[in-house]
Motif scaffolding. Structure first.
Motif, mmCIF file in Angstrom:
data_model
loop_
_atom_site.group_PDB
_atom_site.id
_atom_site.type_symbol
_atom_site.label_atom_id
_atom_site.label_comp_id
_atom_site.label_asym_id
_atom_site.label_seq_id
_atom_site.Cartn_x
_atom_site.Cartn_y
_atom_site.Cartn_z
ATOM 1 N N ASP A 56 41.957 58.056 61.022
ATOM 2 C CA ASP A 56 42.482 57.262 61.966
ATOM 3 C C ASP A 56 43.824 56.610 61.280
ATOM 4 O O ASP A 56 43.535 55.426 61.048
ATOM 5 C CB ASP A 56 41.577 56.163 62.411
ATOM 6 C CG ASP A 56 40.556 56.590 63.470
ATOM 7 O OD1 ASP A 56 40.867 57.782 64.009
ATOM 8 O OD2 ASP A 56 39.492 56.247 63.621
ATOM 9 N N SER A 58 47.555 55.150 61.072
ATOM 10 C CA SER A 58 48.439 54.498 61.926
ATOM 11 C C SER A 58 50.003 54.418 61.153
ATOM 12 O O SER A 58 49.774 53.961 59.963
ATOM 13 C CB SER A 58 48.207 52.999 62.707
ATOM 14 O OG SER A 58 47.978 52.079 61.588
ATOM 15 N N ASP A 60 54.404 53.073 61.375
ATOM 16 C CA ASP A 60 55.404 52.731 62.315
ATOM 17 C C ASP A 60 56.761 53.353 61.777
ATOM 18 O O ASP A 60 56.949 53.520 60.656
ATOM 19 C CB ASP A 60 55.579 51.137 62.206
ATOM 20 C CG ASP A 60 54.382 50.372 62.433
ATOM 21 O OD1 ASP A 60 53.557 50.928 63.400
ATOM 22 O OD2 ASP A 60 54.039 49.357 61.938
ATOM 23 N N TYR A 86 51.945 62.279 65.892
ATOM 24 C CA TYR A 86 51.615 60.937 66.104
ATOM 25 C C TYR A 86 51.716 60.360 67.634
ATOM 26 O O TYR A 86 52.880 60.842 67.986
ATOM 27 C CB TYR A 86 52.283 60.107 65.266
ATOM 28 C CG TYR A 86 52.209 60.026 63.732
ATOM 29 C CD1 TYR A 86 51.060 59.606 63.016
ATOM 30 C CD2 TYR A 86 52.760 61.109 62.939
ATOM 31 C CE1 TYR A 86 50.943 59.579 61.562
ATOM 32 C CE2 TYR A 86 52.513 61.347 61.422
ATOM 33 C CZ TYR A 86 51.508 60.520 60.979
ATOM 34 O OH TYR A 86 51.493 60.877 59.677
ATOM 35 N N SER A 104 55.160 52.256 67.028
ATOM 36 C CA SER A 104 54.136 52.183 66.326
ATOM 37 C C SER A 104 53.215 53.210 66.856
ATOM 38 O O SER A 104 52.802 53.515 68.214
ATOM 39 C CB SER A 104 53.367 50.897 66.951
ATOM 40 O OG SER A 104 54.083 49.781 66.523
ATOM 41 N N CYS A 105 52.787 54.022 65.808
ATOM 42 C CA CYS A 105 51.990 55.447 66.048
ATOM 43 C C CYS A 105 50.620 55.397 65.593
ATOM 44 O O CYS A 105 50.446 54.833 64.628
ATOM 45 C CB CYS A 105 52.832 56.563 65.679
ATOM 46 S SG CYS A 105 54.496 56.399 66.459
ATOM 47 N N GLU A 106 50.047 56.254 66.077
ATOM 48 C CA GLU A 106 48.510 56.941 65.673
ATOM 49 C C GLU A 106 48.540 58.207 65.708
ATOM 50 O O GLU A 106 49.013 58.877 66.238
ATOM 51 C CB GLU A 106 47.460 56.214 66.670
ATOM 52 C CG GLU A 106 47.522 54.994 66.919
ATOM 53 C CD GLU A 106 46.522 54.381 67.924
ATOM 54 O OE1 GLU A 106 46.452 55.313 68.811
ATOM 55 O OE2 GLU A 106 46.212 53.134 68.184
#
Length: 110
Positions: A56, A58, A60, A86, A104-106
């Motif tokens: 998980d 994350s 930016d 992402y 902002s990405c995951e």
């Protein structure tokens, strides 16, 4: 914004609905925009979910503002960086000064 900080290339894809010859519809990712970005806020953790180890992460990305980049939203776009995909969780227009946009990405689970 300091230009020398934009040191990584990212590719942004758009999710579109494609209809084939007999009327079937399916989602397809098409290239939308490519640019240089600043990577920040790299945070990653691994969890165990149903006996599998899940990443998980994350991250930016900060990109320069332009008309095409201003169209990016969190529901129809995703980012490709270093061969990884992402999903965009949030788009920050940085007080609408038309200088930069923060994505902002995951990390996408595959």
């Amino acid at each position: 914004m300091k230009i020398e900080l934009l040191n990584v290339r990212i590719f942004i894809s758009k999710n579109t609905v494609v209809t084939d010859a007999i009327g079937n519809r399916r989602n397809e990712w098409k290239p939308f925009y490519t640019c240089y970005a600043t990577v920040s806020g790299e945070a990653g953790k691994e969890q165990t979910d149903a006996g599998m180890v899940v990443d998980d992460s994350s991250i930016d990305f900060t990109i320069r503002w332009c008309k095409k980049a201003a169209e990016i939203d969190s529901t129809h776009f995703r980012v490709e960086f270093n061969g990884e995909l992402y999903n965009i969780a949030a788009v920050d227009h940085m007080n609408y000064r038309r200088k930069s946009i923060k994505l902002s990405c995951e990390k996408v689970r595959r």
